[in-house]
Design a protein around this motif. Structure first.
Motif, PDB file in Angstrom:
ATOM      1  N   UNK A   1       6.680 121.485 -16.570  1.00  0.00           N
ATOM      2  CA  UNK A   1       5.563 122.426 -16.472  1.00  0.00           C
ATOM      3  C   UNK A   1       6.037 123.867 -16.677  1.00  0.00           C
ATOM      4  N   UNK A   2       7.131 124.228 -16.016  1.00  0.00           N
ATOM      5  CA  UNK A   2       7.637 125.597 -16.148  1.00  0.00           C
ATOM      6  C   UNK A   2       8.202 125.837 -17.545  1.00  0.00           C
ATOM      7  N   UNK A   3       8.922 124.853 -18.087  1.00  0.00           N
ATOM      8  CA  UNK A   3       9.508 125.013 -19.423  1.00  0.00           C
ATOM      9  C   UNK A   3       8.438 125.139 -20.499  1.00  0.00           C
ATOM     10  N   UNK A   4       7.405 124.326 -20.411  1.00  0.00           N
ATOM     11  CA  UNK A   4       6.334 124.361 -21.416  1.00  0.00           C
ATOM     12  C   UNK A   4       5.526 125.649 -21.322  1.00  0.00           C
TER      13      UNK A   4
ATOM     14  N   UNK B   1      16.665 129.405 -25.418  1.00  0.00           N
ATOM     15  CA  UNK B   1      17.572 129.312 -24.273  1.00  0.00           C
ATOM     16  C   UNK B   1      16.808 129.400 -22.958  1.00  0.00           C
ATOM     17  N   UNK B   2      15.697 130.162 -22.962  1.00  0.00           N
ATOM     18  CA  UNK B   2      14.896 130.314 -21.751  1.00  0.00           C
ATOM     19  C   UNK B   2      14.091 129.041 -21.477  1.00  0.00           C
ATOM     20  N   UNK B   3      13.644 128.373 -22.550  1.00  0.00           N
ATOM     21  CA  UNK B   3      12.955 127.087 -22.386  1.00  0.00           C
ATOM     22  C   UNK B   3      13.899 126.087 -21.715  1.00  0.00           C
ATOM     23  N   UNK B   4      15.127 126.037 -22.213  1.00  0.00           N
ATOM     24  CA  UNK B   4      16.099 125.080 -21.678  1.00  0.00           C
ATOM     25  C   UNK B   4      16.507 125.443 -20.255  1.00  0.00           C
ATOM     26  N   UNK B   5      16.655 126.729 -19.983  1.00  0.00           N
ATOM     27  CA  UNK B   5      16.977 127.172 -18.627  1.00  0.00           C
ATOM     28  C   UNK B   5      15.915 126.692 -17.644  1.00  0.00           C
ATOM     29  N   UNK B   6      14.647 126.792 -18.039  1.00  0.00           N
ATOM     30  CA  UNK B   6      13.556 126.321 -17.184  1.00  0.00           C
ATOM     31  C   UNK B   6      13.650 124.813 -16.961  1.00  0.00           C
TER      32      UNK B   6
ATOM     33  N   UNK C   1       3.180 115.377 -20.882  1.00  0.00           N
ATOM     34  CA  UNK C   1       3.528 114.119 -21.549  1.00  0.00           C
ATOM     35  C   UNK C   1       5.021 114.148 -21.862  1.00  0.00           C
ATOM     36  N   UNK C   2       5.799 113.448 -21.063  1.00  0.00           N
ATOM     37  CA  UNK C   2       7.251 113.503 -21.172  1.00  0.00           C
ATOM     38  C   UNK C   2       7.743 113.067 -22.551  1.00  0.00           C
ATOM     39  N   UNK C   3       7.252 111.949 -23.042  1.00  0.00           N
ATOM     40  CA  UNK C   3       7.740 111.423 -24.324  1.00  0.00           C
ATOM     41  C   UNK C   3       7.396 112.333 -25.493  1.00  0.00           C
ATOM     42  N   UNK C   4       6.300 113.059 -25.389  1.00  0.00           N
ATOM     43  CA  UNK C   4       5.887 113.964 -26.460  1.00  0.00           C
ATOM     44  C   UNK C   4       6.833 115.147 -26.601  1.00  0.00           C
ATOM     45  N   UNK C   5       7.283 115.703 -25.480  1.00  0.00           N
ATOM     46  CA  UNK C   5       8.117 116.911 -25.524  1.00  0.00           C
ATOM     47  C   UNK C   5       9.609 116.598 -25.509  1.00  0.00           C
ATOM     48  N   UNK C   6       9.958 115.372 -25.190  1.00  0.00           N
ATOM     49  CA  UNK C   6      11.363 114.996 -25.055  1.00  0.00           C
ATOM     50  C   UNK C   6      12.221 115.339 -26.274  1.00  0.00           C
ATOM     51  N   UNK C   7      11.788 115.041 -27.527  1.00  0.00           N
ATOM     52  CA  UNK C   7      12.639 115.359 -28.690  1.00  0.00           C
ATOM     53  C   UNK C   7      12.990 116.842 -28.793  1.00  0.00           C
ATOM     54  N   UNK C   8      12.037 117.718 -28.473  1.00  0.00           N
ATOM     55  CA  UNK C   8      12.316 119.159 -28.554  1.00  0.00           C
ATOM     56  C   UNK C   8      13.411 119.549 -27.561  1.00  0.00           C
TER      57      UNK C   8
ATOM     58  N   UNK D   1      17.488 121.073 -27.850  1.00  0.00           N
ATOM     59  CA  UNK D   1      18.050 122.252 -27.168  1.00  0.00           C
ATOM     60  C   UNK D   1      19.276 121.871 -26.347  1.00  0.00           C
ATOM     61  N   UNK D   2      19.219 120.745 -25.708  1.00  0.00           N
ATOM     62  CA  UNK D   2      20.371 120.277 -24.931  1.00  0.00           C
ATOM     63  C   UNK D   2      21.589 120.140 -25.844  1.00  0.00           C
ATOM     64  N   UNK D   3      21.386 119.547 -27.022  1.00  0.00           N
ATOM     65  CA  UNK D   3      22.488 119.363 -27.975  1.00  0.00           C
ATOM     66  C   UNK D   3      23.026 120.699 -28.469  1.00  0.00           C
ATOM     67  N   UNK D   4      22.179 121.704 -28.510  1.00  0.00           N
ATOM     68  CA  UNK D   4      22.586 123.032 -28.995  1.00  0.00           C
ATOM     69  C   UNK D   4      23.459 123.756 -27.970  1.00  0.00           C
ATOM     70  N   UNK D   5      23.147 123.608 -26.706  1.00  0.00           N
ATOM     71  CA  UNK D   5      23.787 124.425 -25.671  1.00  0.00           C
ATOM     72  C   UNK D   5      24.737 123.673 -24.740  1.00  0.00           C
TER      73      UNK D   5
END
Length: 303
Positions: free
Chosen positions: A117-120, A131-136, A281-288, A292-296
């Motif tokens: 919720x916070x990340x989206x 980076x801020x999306x991933x931090x959240x 929707x977890x599965x919908x946003x999971x690929x994005x 980011x995880x792979x990037x950082x």
């Protein structure tokens, strides 16, 4: 068994340092509307009314009595070994389906929903600050400390507002009255305004009450994340409400802390006010978020 984790090379580290964001140049779509009430119909961070009031107060009573300088030093030494598990970031996110935060008067949902919720919400307003999306997404992952595999710590040693130990407890701390039962409260070494610290020493030199913030900061840093320093600052101090809401303990901040605090104030709006009963929707946003995880981060981390 712990295996070595690939660290970023010098070029990556330099790139991350150069990419340190400037809060003064932040561009926002500003689509997020702060709600008037939390999921229970009460004002946010209201510790006097609501169905969870008694549970939350008992949580803070235990925290304020038991979070001593000696306790924090001892437990931090144990957990800095990062010997509990080896897994990826998303795998850790899924573990939070099992965790509900007893200290939170605003939400009683599994923590993975709070993270998304916070990340989206941040992603909509600041689409260029990945980076801020991933931090959240990862800021509360340290709450896995309540699970058996990670020590099954009591919630008072994992969640709730944080504060420095080793100096006087500030009255802006929630349920301050219970600090009077803390052994450090009457200890002349620790009960003065600065205690064992000096003004302007920097927040990094404070020993903070132990919990998910400091643990996740430790995990991210020791596993070689390339998140900018502002992201690490948010992870480590997002529960330090006495400071970023009331200005308590500000005498310890240095210039770098003051710059990063601008980012924490941006983040805090989404961390606090995005909590709701509407699930992402977890599965919908999971690929994005996996991108980011792979990037950082490396694929596997020590925990």
């Amino acid at each position: 068994m712990i295996v070595s984790v690939e660290k970023p090379n010098a070029t990556q580290a330099k790139s991350a340092e150069q990419a340190q964001p400037d809060a003064n140049k932040l561009v926002s779509n500003d689509q997020f509307t702060v709600p008037q009430n939390n999921a229970f119909g009460n004002t946010f961070r209201d510790y006097e009314v609501g169905a969870r009031t008694d549970k939350v107060e008992q949580h803070y009573k235990a925290s304020h009595i038991n979070q001593t300088y000696d306790f924090v030093k001892k437990i931090r030494e144990e957990y800095k070994k990062l010997s509990k598990a080896e897994m990826g970031i998303w795998e850790c996110c899924e573990l939070l389906n099992e965790v509900v935060d007893d200290s939170d008067p605003d939400l009683d949902e599994p923590q993975i929903q709070h993270l998304l919720q916070s990340a989206e919400a941040i992603r909509k307003d600041y689409p260029n600050e990945d980076w801020l999306h991933l931090t959240a997404l990862i800021h509360d992952l340290g709450k896995i400390l309540v699970l058996p595999k990670f020590g099954e710590l009591p919630q008072w040693a994992v969640v709730g507002d944080t504060f420095p130990v080793g100096c006087a407890f500030d009255e802006f701390n929630v349920h301050y009255k219970y600090f009077r039962e803390n052994p450090d409260f009457k200890n002349p070494k620790y009960n003065t305004n600065n205690g064992v610290y000096s003004e302007g020493c920097g927040l990094d030199n404070l020993l903070m009450s132990w919990g998910h913030d400091d643990y996740m900061y430790m995990v991210a840093k020791e596993n070689g994340t390339t998140l900018p320093q502002a992201g690490l600052f948010i992870i480590r101090y997002h529960s330090f409400y006495p400071l970023h809401k009331h200005g308590a303990y500000a005498q310890f901040m240095n210039e770098e802390d003051k710059k990063n605090m601008k980012w924490l104030h941006v983040f805090n709006k989404y961390d606090l006010y995005s909590k709701s009963k509407a699930h992402v929707d977890v599965e919908k946003v999971k690929p994005y978020y996996e991108s980011l995880i792979a990037k950082y981060f490396p694929a596997k981390l020590k925990w």
